[in-house]
Every structure is written in C-alpha cells, then in structure tokens.
Design a protein around this motif. Structure first.
Motif, PDB file in Angstrom:
ATOM      1  N   GLU A 162       0.836  -1.205   0.000  1.00  0.00           N
ATOM      2  CA  GLU A 162       0.000   0.000   0.000  1.00  0.00           C
ATOM      3  C   GLU A 162       0.870   1.255   0.000  1.00  0.00           C
ATOM      4  O   GLU A 162       0.387   2.355   0.220  1.00  0.00           O
ATOM      5  CB  GLU A 162      -0.943   0.019   1.209  1.00  0.00           C
ATOM      6  N   SER A 184      -3.095  -3.650   4.628  1.00  0.00           N
ATOM      7  CA  SER A 184      -4.509  -3.838   4.287  1.00  0.00           C
ATOM      8  C   SER A 184      -4.660  -5.294   3.888  1.00  0.00           C
ATOM      9  O   SER A 184      -3.664  -5.958   3.627  1.00  0.00           O
ATOM     10  CB  SER A 184      -4.932  -2.933   3.118  1.00  0.00           C
ATOM     11  N   LYS A 189      -7.964 -10.368  -0.110  1.00  0.00           N
ATOM     12  CA  LYS A 189      -9.334 -10.256  -0.617  1.00  0.00           C
ATOM     13  C   LYS A 189      -9.380 -10.577  -2.102  1.00  0.00           C
ATOM     14  O   LYS A 189     -10.358 -11.139  -2.589  1.00  0.00           O
ATOM     15  CB  LYS A 189      -9.954  -8.899  -0.272  1.00  0.00           C
ATOM     16  N   GLN A 222     -10.744  -0.324   8.838  1.00  0.00           N
ATOM     17  CA  GLN A 222     -11.448   0.079   7.627  1.00  0.00           C
ATOM     18  C   GLN A 222     -12.477  -0.961   7.222  1.00  0.00           C
ATOM     19  O   GLN A 222     -12.320  -2.139   7.504  1.00  0.00           O
ATOM     20  CB  GLN A 222     -10.486   0.399   6.484  1.00  0.00           C
ATOM     21  N   HIS A 428      -2.462   4.376  -6.702  1.00  0.00           N
ATOM     22  CA  HIS A 428      -3.235   3.567  -5.766  1.00  0.00           C
ATOM     23  C   HIS A 428      -2.343   2.406  -5.338  1.00  0.00           C
ATOM     24  O   HIS A 428      -1.485   2.573  -4.496  1.00  0.00           O
ATOM     25  CB  HIS A 428      -4.543   3.136  -6.422  1.00  0.00           C
ATOM     26  N   SER A 469     -10.284   4.466  -0.613  1.00  0.00           N
ATOM     27  CA  SER A 469     -10.009   4.298  -2.036  1.00  0.00           C
ATOM     28  C   SER A 469     -10.376   2.885  -2.476  1.00  0.00           C
ATOM     29  O   SER A 469     -10.458   1.975  -1.663  1.00  0.00           O
ATOM     30  CB  SER A 469      -8.511   4.427  -2.322  1.00  0.00           C
ATOM     31  N   ALA A 516     -12.107   0.294   0.143  1.00  0.00           N
ATOM     32  CA  ALA A 516     -11.955   0.291   1.600  1.00  0.00           C
ATOM     33  C   ALA A 516     -12.073   1.722   2.102  1.00  0.00           C
ATOM     34  O   ALA A 516     -11.551   2.642   1.466  1.00  0.00           O
ATOM     35  CB  ALA A 516     -10.602  -0.277   1.996  1.00  0.00           C
TER      36      ALA A 516
HETATM   37  N1  ASP Z   1      -6.398  -1.845  -0.204  1.00  0.00           N
HETATM   38  C1  ASP Z   1      -6.771  -0.485  -0.487  1.00  0.00           C
HETATM   39  C2  ASP Z   1      -6.434   0.402   0.714  1.00  0.00           C
HETATM   40  O1  ASP Z   1      -6.349  -0.078   1.840  1.00  0.00           O
HETATM   41  C3  ASP Z   1      -8.225  -0.319  -0.765  1.00  0.00           C
HETATM   42  C4  ASP Z   1      -8.670  -1.077  -1.962  1.00  0.00           C
HETATM   43  O2  ASP Z   1      -8.114  -0.896  -3.051  1.00  0.00           O
HETATM   44  O3  ASP Z   1      -9.647  -1.824  -1.837  1.00  0.00           O
HETATM   45  O4  ASP Z   1      -6.290   1.601   0.565  1.00  0.00           O
END
Ligand code: ASP
Length: 572
Positions: A162, A184, A189, A222, A428, A469, A516
C-alpha cells in the motif's frame, strides 16, 4: 440506570450503581451525591457519615422522590427527582481522579491517555465510542443486506504493497525472518475472489508505519470490501449503501445520492484530490490572461488564483505569514491583490502587470470591493496544489458546520509521480486496472506522459478528508506482469513478492473490484470531532507512544535471544 430515572418513577424503590461524580454537604447529617453511570447522573441523598469521595464506586438502594420545590434542575434529565432514604454499599474506594472530571476543563491529552480508563468515564468519550459502535453495526448490516460475507484475513503475513512502511514481527522459529503486519487485506481479498467468495467484506485492522496526524494512527480500522463480476458502478452502489446506512444510524438522516467529480476537475477547481465542497473559493485558471506577460514571475506553465471575500482587511503580517506558508509548502511565493472600493487592485506587483492583465484577473475571479485575490504561478500541478492548500487554510469550516459533503472522486491517474530513478509511482496500488480508454497511451507513453494515463480507481471523500479508495483490479496475470514491468518491478522481484498472486490468476480469476474506507475517520466526523483519537478507545499519541502501557518498550535479553535478535547501540 442512574440517568433513566424520571418523575414517573417517584415512589418506587430502586438500586443504582456507579461512580461518585460530586458531593455537596447538605447538613451535618446529610450529603448530596451525584452518582454517575454510563447513562448519566442522579442525585442521591445519603447519610453524611458515609465516606463517599469523588470516583468511589457505590451501590445505592433508596426511594425515588420529587425534589423539593425550587430545587429542580432543568439542565439535567433526572433534574426533577432524587433518591432518598438510601442504603449505601461502597464497592470500591478511589484515589482522587488524575484530572478534573467536569466536561469543561481542558485536560492535556497525554494525561488523558495516561489514565484513559478514567477519561473514558466522561460523557464525550462515552458518546463517541457509542457513535463508533453504531457506525460499525450499520456497516455490517448494510454489507450483509447486499450479500457480502465477512471473512477474517491473517495478521501475520508477507508484505502488502500500500506504499507505506511495514510493521514487522520477528519469527522465533525461523530466526532472521519476519512477518509483516498487513497494511490492508488487499492481496487476501483478491485471493478470496479467485476462491469464489464473490462478495467479501471485513471490518479490518490495518497497520502502516507512517508519521501520525490528526487523521492518522499506526493502526486503523477500515471497511474492506471486494466483489466479483462487478463494475465500478456496482462498487459505488455497495459502498454508498454502507456509508449512508452508517450516517443515518448516527444522525437519523439518510444522505442523498453521493455526487461525483473527476480527479482532473477536482484538481482544477479545488486544487485537491479530496476537495472539501462545503465552501466555494474555487480556483480560477488565469494562464491565458498572462499569455504574453512581461512580468517574469507570471511566465509559468500555470497561473491560477482564488478570491477571498472580505480579505482586503487582512493585515500585512497575516499576508506575510500566508506567503511564508506557501513557501514552506514548496511554492516560490504568493501574490496578493486587495480589491479597493473603486475596484483598483492594490498590490506590490500591480505595477508589473498591464492594464489588460489587471482587468483580466478581476474578470476571471469576479473580484468585488473588499476581496483579496491570491495568485500563484508555477508548474500546473504545483500551482493547483498550493492554491488548494491555501483555500483550505482560509476557508475550511469547523467539523460541526457545513453539513456532510460526501463525494466520489473518479478517474484517478494510474501513476502519481515519476520517481528520481525514472520509475512511475502507482497512485493507488499496483493491482489497479488502467482506464479502458488509456491502454494504448499506457503502452506508448514515455516519462512524464505516463502521468496522463488514467486508471479505474476512485476515492470517497467527506468534508475534505479522504475516507478511502478502491479500484477495478487487474485479473489477468499477463496484464499484471506488464504493469509490474512498467513500475520497474523486475520479474524476479515480482515472483518473490507477489508470485503467489500471479500464480492464483492462472487458475481462473474472475474480474473483480473493491474498496476500503477508514472507520476512524467517518466516526470522528459523525461524532463532530476534528481528531480521530477522540473516537479510538486506546489511541497512540502523535509521537506513536501509548502513555498508558508505555509501548513501545524494550524487550528482555531472553526474548531477544529466542528471536535471534541483537539491538545495536543507537546513534546519538
Ligand atoms: N487496499 C486499499 C487500501 O487499503 C483499498 C482497496 O483498493 O480496496 O487503501
């Protein structure tokens, strides 16, 4: 409960338990005690011989009675009644509290956190933690209504990308090796999607070793979600449902549709990718006005301005402070122009501008008498950024004013910057799908041109805070490998770090997308707090310490030995 008793209860015998909020002597024989539990306080009349001091814990049984005429307290929910003829049992004695327990005294935060267990008894923290619980509960309900299943992902993992620094945990069984704590659940996921879970969510704890701020702690919670066979639109739908539910649970009002803005528009109009749309003061592009200027300071890729109504009253020292601020943010300087009653522009640089230019500024910015206009000239992005910061500095309302302005920011760029070694930095994370219309550009672009490639990434913003994001993900290993290549992550490194994800994609990966958002931030704003520490039961201070448990602390030699670690002497 103490705070629930009312006139309707007069005559009944009740038992209440709680802390002594205050004590006043009534006569030689009697004392007034305000007894407090989580619901509020109630006045209790006890035998003056009881040694009941501030914060003692007591159990009181007595009869609810109407207060004597003229002594009712209209500011208190229980102000019409009191409890008389009491039997008192002291459950716990207490040292004098470490700080005044009234809600008015401002107590130093470190002292509050050092004795957080006492601080939590105050109504502010009681209310805030309950607000937070409502947010969590509403989010769970909303996600489950939409068919999402809660999956817990591990805390001891290999690094997640991240973009922050990892917290690491040494392995005892494999000395010299480390787990990372998750920044994260991103990769897990996505693996759940390959695993056919279809709709995953989790209220997940994430850990990032970054400098702490009002809206940032090392660890935060989150709502993390991911779904298969969906588009960006579907994600907006899922997440909007959750955030609207959470808002309604706290405020009683369900927000309407959440508006959208493209990243590019957000930068042009607000100079920020997380615009606070509670107030105007939008940026205006003045580059054309200065297209053939003689004034060197305005010969720049971009000249932009903002208008501050009433700002003509700013003192010289305030204007100097603002100029210094802009320089600290990385600007070359700040031009100010006060609009006089006859609409002439009063500014140290007015003499360097032509009449046409001065007229152009006034027209573009809609200048009115009494305004101050601020102009910045620089590279495009920096001009936007500096004026965006200045706009917030001068216009941002307090958290409790101006309503709740949720906003989707869409079409983020794929890369936020080009690093010094020429590699693009993902805006991102590296699993983000490029914008369908920009795939060709991605293949042909070189250097700075890469910054124009858009992605299928989006943010949710509330009152100028980035809540979270998400993006549509790459689900094909060939595309993912190509992105790694562009990011300068070599094949070997990619295999080492994410080989398992690339492998997973070879076994049938559905298209998927997710999001998230930070629960601490939402809870803080809904609770009317400027700082997320006010909605966290046991937060760290700005310097990352916990004044209560004293963490972080040294560990003893046996533990170090077991882990195969040796601590080097600290450089002075
Ligand atoms: N993993 C990303 C974050 O924690 C969020 C995502 O792209 O679902 O910012």
């Amino acid at each position: 409960m103490c705070g629930d008793l009312r006139s309707a209860d007069v005559g009944s015998t009740v038992t209440v338990c709680g802390w002594v909020d205050s004590r006043r002597e009534h006569s030689q024989h009697l004392a007034f005690i305000d007894l407090r539990d989580r619901s509020g306080v109630v006045q209790v009349i006890v035998d003056g011989n009881h040694d009941l001091r501030s914060e003692y814990v007591a159990k009181v049984t007595g009869t609810v009675a109407e207060r004597i005429e003229g002594t009712a307290n209209a500011n208190l929910a229980t102000g019409d009644i009191e409890i008389r003829d009491c039997e008192v049992e002291i459950l716990s004695e207490a040292e004098p509290p470490p700080f005044p327990m009234d809600e008015r005294t401002d107590v130093d935060e470190t002292i509050r956190l050092r004795h957080r267990y006492v601080d939590l008894r105050k109504s502010r923290m009681q209310k805030n933690l309950r607000t937070r619980a409502k947010v969590n509960s509403a989010i769970r309900t909303a996600m489950e209504e939409q068919g999402f299943v809660e999956i817990e992902t591990p805390m001891l993992i290999a690094s997640t990308p991240e973009g922050a620094r990892d917290f690491v945990v040494p392995s005892r069984q494999k000395p010299g090796n480390f787990y990372a704590l998750p920044q994260s659940p991103q990769i897990f996921k996505q693996l759940c999607m390959v695993g056919g879970i279809d709709r995953y969510y989790q209220i997940a704890r994430c850990m990032r070793d970054e400098d702490l701020r009002a809206d940032r702690q090392f660890e935060f919670m989150q709502l993390d979600a991911e779904a298969s066979f969906v588009t960006q639109e579907d994600v907006f739908e899922f997440i909007s449902h959750a955030i609207r539910g959470a808002t309604e649970a706290v405020t009683g009002e369900r927000p309407g549709d959440i508006p959208r803005i493209t990243w590019d528009d957000a930068m042009e109009r607000y100079g920020s990718d997380k615009p606070d749309t509670r107030f105007g003061m939008e940026l205006e592009n003045l580059t054309e006005v200065f297209a053939s200027t003689e004034f060197n300071a305005f010969k720049a890729e971009r000249v932009m301005g903002i208008r501050v109504p009433g700002g003509a009253e700013f003192s010289r020292s305030k204007l100097d402070d603002l100029t210094d601020m802009v320089k600290r943010w990385g600007g070359k300087g700040l031009v100010w122009m006060k609009v006089e009653d006859d609409l002439t522009l009063n500014s140290p640089v007015a003499k360097f501008c032509s009449d046409d230019e001065l007229a152009g500024i006034k027209e573009k910015l809609g200048a009115e008498a009494g305004d101050v206009l601020f102009l910045v000239a620089d590279r495009k992005r920096r001009t936007q950024h500096l004026l965006g910061l200045l706009r917030v500095e001068l216009g941002r309302p307090p958290v409790t004013e101006g309503g709740l302005n949720y906003l989707w920011v869409v079409d983020f760029p794929l890369f936020e910057d080009i690093s010094d070694d020429g590699k693009p930095v993902p805006a991102h994370h590296p699993f983000t799908m490029p914008h369908a219309d920009d795939i060709e550009l991605l293949e042909s672009a070189e250097g700075e041109e890469l910054l124009d490639v858009r992605s299928q990434a989006y943010d949710l913003v509330l009152n100028g805070w980035e809540l979270g994001s998400g993006s549509v993900r790459i689900h094909r290993s060939d595309v993912q490998s190509r992105i790694f290549e562009i990011l300068g992550i070599g094949e070997e490194e990619a295999q080492l770090k994410f080989g398992f994800l690339l492998d997973a994609f070879k076994y049938g990966a559905p298209p998927h997308a997710g999001f998230a958002f930070g629960i601490d931030r939402v809870a803080a704003i809904l609770a009317g707090e400027e700082n997320i520490r006010e909605v966290i039961a046991f937060p760290k201070t700005q310097s990352g310490a916990d004044p209560l448990t004293k963490a972080p602390t040294a560990i003893d030699d046996t533990q170090l030995e077991e882990l195969g670690l040796r601590v080097l002497p600290q450089a002075e």
